[in-house]
Motif scaffolding. Structure first.
Motif, PDB file in Angstrom:
ATOM      1  N   ASN A 108       1.074  -1.127   0.064  1.00 20.06           N
ATOM      2  CA  ASN A 108      -0.263  -0.498  -0.122  1.00 20.06           C
ATOM      3  C   ASN A 108       0.893   1.167  -0.040  1.00 20.06           C
ATOM      4  N   LEU A 109       2.072   0.991   0.784  1.00 19.99           N
ATOM      5  CA  LEU A 109       2.721   2.578   0.668  1.00 19.99           C
ATOM      6  C   LEU A 109       4.591   2.268  -0.567  1.00 19.99           C
ATOM      7  N   LYS A 110       4.771   1.312   0.398  1.00 25.39           N
ATOM      8  CA  LYS A 110       5.980   1.339  -1.135  1.00 25.39           C
ATOM      9  C   LYS A 110       6.357   0.694  -1.993  1.00 25.39           C
ATOM     10  N   ALA A 111       4.971  -0.074  -2.601  1.00 30.81           N
ATOM     11  CA  ALA A 111       4.754   0.123  -4.123  1.00 30.81           C
ATOM     12  C   ALA A 111       4.862   1.033  -4.975  1.00 30.81           C
ATOM     13  N   PRO A 112       3.639   1.853  -4.477  1.00 28.79           N
ATOM     14  CA  PRO A 112       3.905   3.377  -5.055  1.00 28.79           C
ATOM     15  C   PRO A 112       4.867   4.214  -4.875  1.00 28.79           C
ATOM     16  N   PHE A 113       5.594   3.652  -3.861  1.00 27.95           N
ATOM     17  CA  PHE A 113       7.065   5.050  -3.944  1.00 27.95           C
ATOM     18  C   PHE A 113       8.290   4.929  -5.033  1.00 27.95           C
ATOM     19  N   LEU A 114       7.935   3.870  -4.736  1.00 31.48           N
ATOM     20  CA  LEU A 114       9.096   2.595  -6.241  1.00 31.48           C
ATOM     21  C   LEU A 114       8.164   2.397  -7.299  1.00 31.48           C
ATOM     22  N   LEU A 115       6.986   2.809  -7.448  1.00 32.09           N
ATOM     23  CA  LEU A 115       6.461   2.926  -8.957  1.00 32.09           C
ATOM     24  C   LEU A 115       6.607   4.208  -9.277  1.00 32.09           C
ATOM     25  N   THR A 116       6.826   4.809  -8.836  1.00 33.79           N
ATOM     26  CA  THR A 116       6.471   6.325  -9.106  1.00 33.79           C
ATOM     27  C   THR A 116       8.180   7.083  -8.898  1.00 33.79           C
ATOM     28  N   GLY A 135      -5.899   6.627  -2.469  1.00 33.51           N
ATOM     29  CA  GLY A 135      -5.675   6.382  -0.675  1.00 33.51           C
ATOM     30  C   GLY A 135      -6.967   5.868  -0.365  1.00 33.51           C
ATOM     31  N   SER A 136      -7.403   7.106   0.751  1.00 29.75           N
ATOM     32  CA  SER A 136      -8.589   6.668   1.189  1.00 29.75           C
ATOM     33  C   SER A 136      -9.853   7.127   2.632  1.00 29.75           C
ATOM     34  N   GLU A 138     -10.414   5.961   4.937  1.00 34.03           N
ATOM     35  CA  GLU A 138      -9.386   5.833   6.176  1.00 34.03           C
ATOM     36  C   GLU A 138      -7.835   6.226   6.574  1.00 34.03           C
ATOM     37  N   GLY A 139      -7.715   7.057   5.324  1.00 36.23           N
ATOM     38  CA  GLY A 139      -6.135   7.835   5.306  1.00 36.23           C
ATOM     39  C   GLY A 139      -7.038   9.291   6.499  1.00 36.23           C
ATOM     40  N   LEU A 140      -7.981   8.770   6.530  1.00 36.27           N
ATOM     41  CA  LEU A 140      -8.804  10.362   7.372  1.00 36.27           C
ATOM     42  C   LEU A 140      -9.337  10.085   8.828  1.00 36.27           C
ATOM     43  N   ALA A 141      -9.678   9.016   8.741  1.00 34.27           N
ATOM     44  CA  ALA A 141     -10.085   8.527  10.177  1.00 34.27           C
ATOM     45  C   ALA A 141     -10.104   6.835   9.391  1.00 34.27           C
ATOM     46  N   SER A 142     -10.811   5.991  10.992  1.00 36.69           N
ATOM     47  CA  SER A 142     -10.911   4.547  10.611  1.00 36.69           C
ATOM     48  C   SER A 142     -12.017   3.859  11.048  1.00 36.69           C
ATOM     49  N   ASN A 143     -11.823   2.489  10.457  1.00 41.75           N
ATOM     50  CA  ASN A 143     -12.947   1.922  10.938  1.00 41.75           C
ATOM     51  C   ASN A 143     -12.373   0.605  11.924  1.00 41.75           C
ATOM     52  N   PRO A 144     -12.975   0.304  12.430  1.00 39.51           N
ATOM     53  CA  PRO A 144     -12.346  -0.905  14.116  1.00 39.51           C
ATOM     54  C   PRO A 144     -11.236  -1.830  13.034  1.00 39.51           C
ATOM     55  N   GLY A 145     -10.800  -2.298  13.496  1.00 43.23           N
ATOM     56  CA  GLY A 145      -9.604  -3.122  13.725  1.00 43.23           C
ATOM     57  C   GLY A 145      -8.871  -3.193  11.845  1.00 43.23           C
ATOM     58  N   ALA A 154      -3.414   6.914   5.248  1.00 42.73           N
ATOM     59  CA  ALA A 154      -2.945   8.004   5.603  1.00 42.73           C
ATOM     60  C   ALA A 154      -1.193   8.298   4.762  1.00 42.73           C
ATOM     61  N   GLY A 155      -0.196   7.605   4.718  1.00 44.91           N
ATOM     62  CA  GLY A 155       0.637   7.880   4.477  1.00 44.91           C
ATOM     63  C   GLY A 155       0.922   8.323   2.991  1.00 44.91           C
ATOM     64  N   ILE A 156       0.474   7.568   2.397  1.00 45.55           N
ATOM     65  CA  ILE A 156      -0.190   7.914   1.070  1.00 45.55           C
ATOM     66  C   ILE A 156      -0.582   9.606   0.444  1.00 45.55           C
ATOM     67  N   HIS A 157      -1.420   9.990   1.610  1.00 41.45           N
ATOM     68  CA  HIS A 157      -1.919  11.316   1.362  1.00 41.45           C
ATOM     69  C   HIS A 157      -0.843  12.059   1.352  1.00 41.45           C
TER      70      HIS A 157
END
Length: 254
Positions: A108-116, A135-136, A138-145, A154-157
């Protein structure tokens, strides 16, 4: 305005299913040629004279570099990168292992960095280059679990803002889309796994002021705009597209 992406070449990771398929569909309809980059083959019906498939394990940095080079050689360049592919699981911090966390971050985070990173030398050679990250909310809030998933999005944002700041002077824009609930085969499986799926569906609908759930092409429509010249003065932004869900305050209903 038709053919807003005419002559453009795009990579869409995970472009063969769900949100990615909606983006691929809309890009092709707007005149782009699209390379679907993912581990498993997309449905045969998605591949045509405007769409190719490039196999890659996005947890493997060598696969990522090779995939970008294959696309550039096969299609003649690169104008648009859509970092869409991702994974999600439900585990609290107590339940999660270090390997679980690393897997989420790798995809979710390293692959976008490497692709970019791999795409930047090619994007610099084009006019109006655009990176669109998925992103999502859920980068701004979160569901349980979802501590790992929320952290990755949030890192993607944050990554989106940084790329926009660092590479805007090179003519490369970078924006993110933060989807809410989007209908897909996986979301349908999730709903039907519930003991009272009809109640779950009704409650999901009630969470959305627009009165419906999202479709992959809803995300595709926004991705088209962000990849096109119509958004030439837009960079570093995170666009929430969730049918108003995150704006609706919950009220207890008997």
């Amino acid at each position: 305005m038709a053919d807003r992406l005419s002559g453009k070449i795009a990579i869409v990771t995970g472009g063969g299913r769900g949100i990615g398929a909606g983006i691929t569909q809309r890009f092709v309809e707007e005149g782009a040629r699209v390379a679907i980059v993912q581990r498993n083959s997309p449905p045969d019906g998605m591949l045509n004279n405007r769409t190719i498939y490039v196999k890659a394990d996005l947890a493997n940095s060598n696969d990522i570099r090779s995939a970008v080079e294959t696309v550039v050689k096969s299609l003649g360049g690169l104008d648009i990168l859509v970092n869409n592919a991702g994974v999600m699981f439900e585990k609290t911090v107590d339940e999660m292992t270090e390997a679980d966390w690393d897997h989420m971050m790798d995809i979710n985070l390293k692959a976008p960095f490497l692709l970019t990173k791999a795409a930047l030398p090619h994007l610099r050679n084009r006019t109006g280059a655009s990176v669109v990250n998925i992103g999502s909310i859920e980068g701004l809030a979160s569901n349980p679990g979802h501590p790992a998933y929320s952290a990755s999005k949030a890192g993607i944002h944050g990554f989106t803002a940084a790329v926009a700041v660092d590479h805007g002077h090179e003519g490369i824009r970078c924006n993110a889309i933060a989807p809410g609930w989007i209908n897909s085969d996986l979301s349908e499986i999730y709903i039907h796994s519930m003991a009272d799926s009809s109640r779950v569906y009704r409650e999901l609908l009630a969470m959305h002021p627009v009165g419906r759930l999202g479709e992959p092409t809803d995300i595709g429509n926004l991705a088209v705009w962000l990849a096109s010249a119509e958004s030439a003065f837009v960079t570093g932004q995170v666009y929430v597209i969730d049918g108003g869900r995150t704006k609706k305050l919950p009220l207890p209903i008997p």
